[in-house]
Design an enzyme around this catalytic site. Structure first.
Site, mmCIF file in Angstrom:
data_model
loop_
_atom_site.group_PDB
_atom_site.id
_atom_site.type_symbol
_atom_site.label_atom_id
_atom_site.label_comp_id
_atom_site.label_asym_id
_atom_site.label_seq_id
_atom_site.Cartn_x
_atom_site.Cartn_y
_atom_site.Cartn_z
ATOM 1 N N ASP A 153 53.493 87.691 47.271
ATOM 2 C CA ASP A 153 54.039 86.901 46.177
ATOM 3 C C ASP A 153 54.278 87.787 44.952
ATOM 4 O O ASP A 153 53.347 88.426 44.459
ATOM 5 C CB ASP A 153 53.009 85.802 45.857
ATOM 6 C CG ASP A 153 53.553 84.715 44.978
ATOM 7 O OD1 ASP A 153 54.679 84.868 44.477
ATOM 8 O OD2 ASP A 153 52.838 83.712 44.786
ATOM 9 N N ASP A 220 58.557 76.738 43.097
ATOM 10 C CA ASP A 220 57.472 76.023 43.785
ATOM 11 C C ASP A 220 57.797 74.543 43.967
ATOM 12 O O ASP A 220 58.244 73.876 43.033
ATOM 13 C CB ASP A 220 56.165 76.114 42.980
ATOM 14 C CG ASP A 220 55.530 77.485 43.077
ATOM 15 O OD1 ASP A 220 56.178 78.417 43.604
ATOM 16 O OD2 ASP A 220 54.387 77.618 42.619
#
Ligand code: GLA
Length: 400
Positions: A153, A220
């Site tokens: 990430d 997200d």
């Protein structure tokens, strides 16, 4: 004397080759995800508070709920497991994970695969230690634990990009992702590689080239209808970048989480992810899962759409007001087709077969009701529940 030098050199070369560790067997990265990966990840329910016990319980529940048998194999610990890096550069898990190898063994003992999370930055999104400058050590550590899947990430890596021209930013991100893939491959252990950078630098155009098996194409997801629909819609136009070994990822599933626990919304979420050939990484509390959620996550006919071996990503083909028509070509010559109602009350929707290039009546099967509907034509009207979906398989499978 001079004549001795070549002999000495070749002796040294032989010695060098002798003392080098045997090269790691080549890892076929694309073969790691010939269909979109399926599993469970801790983030959407547990966040950074996740513990060893949560992971063990998730593995238990994955098996006892029937999800493992349905194809969900990866149990992935997201952010929040990391402790400190010691003087030798070795990263240790924090106190919530007393023995990572034992935990991985436990997960493997259930017939499942084990996944973990890190970042190319100094810090992860949750502020924990990232792998910057320690890629090789971390890859070896993960391999020694038995890691089968890494979610990587970008997080604090974005700070390094400040002030750089766009092309240079993209090159830096690509290089960072390639570095970890090479480090993983050097361990000789097959590890699915999930790139997570919210689509930065059009990751879909280079994600496969740097060895990614899946890449997040969006921000997200949140447990709500609009967020889910937004992420699915952001996949529009990215179809050609998906295929066996490398997938666009509209983010993990919110099915079963508060805000996304209405069965109609759950079916829409699952239908869209299946049409998009998206990775199916559940993110709910498996121990508290009700029967309706389990049925959505494990419907074999819908999972077969997601896991179709041809790996062609579907798309939205038409929209009439609040009704959307989505379709995906399947390996057997049939199509998976969804009618979505984006309003929160029921609507009647007429199936536009012409928009799909189909004419006349075609055999149809309702994949959620698991019922054949006989032949239907372009005048067929379906009642679609609010925020709900009708998911069909249209056409006659080609005989093999
Ligand atoms: C980012 C990712 C999430 C999750 C968190 C963890 O926001 O997109 O999926 O991994 O970081 O901090």
């Amino acid at each position: 004397m001079n004549r001795c030098i070549p002999a000495l050199l070749s002796a040294l070369l032989v010695l060098g080759a002798w003392s080098r560790p045997a090269p790691a067997a080549a890892v076929d990265d694309a073969a790691l995800a010939s269909t979109p990966p399926m599993g469970w990840n801790s983030w959407n329910h547990f966040g950074a508070g996740v513990t060893d016990a949560d992971i063990r319980r998730a593995a238990d529940e994955l098996v006892s709920s029937g999800m493992a048998a349905a194809g969900y194999r990866y149990v992935v610990i997201d952010d929040g497991w990391q402790g400190r890096r010691d003087a030798h550069g070795v990263l240790h898990p924090n106190a919530k994970f007393p023995d990572m190898k034992a935990l991985a063994d436990y997960v493997h003992g259930k017939g499942l695969k084990f996944g973990i999370y890190s970042s190319p930055g100094q810090r992860t999104c949750g502020g924990y230690a990232g792998s910057a400058g320690h890629e090789a050590e971390d890859a070896r550590l993960f391999a020694s634990w038995g890691v089968d899947y890494l979610k990587y990430d970008m997080c604090s890596f974005t700070r390094r990009l400040a002030g750089q021209p766009l092309a240079a930013q993209t090159a830096m991100i690509e290089a960072a992702y390639r570095r970890m893939r090479q480090a993983l491959d050097a361990t000789g252990r097959p590890i699915v590689y999930a790139l997570c950078n919210a689509g930065w630098g059009h990751v879909w155009t280079w994600g496969a080239a740097v060895g990614g098996n899946l890449w997040r194409s969006t921000v997200d997801i949140r447990p709500g209808y609009q967020s889910m629909l937004f992420n699915a819609s952001a996949e529009q136009g990215l179809e050609r970048y998906a295929g066996p070994g490398h997938w666009n990822d509209p983010d993990m599933l919110e099915i079963g989480n508060p805000g996304m626990d209405d069965p109609d919304m759950e079916r829409t979420h699952m239908s869209l992810w299946a049409l998009l050939a998206a990775p199916l990484i559940a993110g709910n509390d498996l121990a508290a899962m009700n029967a309706a959620t389990r049925a959505v996550l494990t419907n074999p006919e819908v999972l077969a759409v997601d896991q179709d071996p041809r790996g062609v990503q579907g798309r939205r083909v038409a929209q009439q007001g609040p009704i959307q028509l989505w379709a995906r070509q399947l390996a057997d010559g049939t199509r998976a087709v969804a009618l979505l109602n984006t309003l929160d009350h029921p609507l009647d929707a007429t199936l536009d077969l012409a928009a799909l290039g189909l004419h006349g009546a075609v055999p149809a099967r309702d994949l959620w009701r698991r019922r054949d509907l006989g032949r239907i034509d372009g005048r067929h009207v379906f009642e679609v529940p609010g925020h709900g979906v009708v998911l069909l398989k249209l056409g006659t499978p080609a005989s093999r």
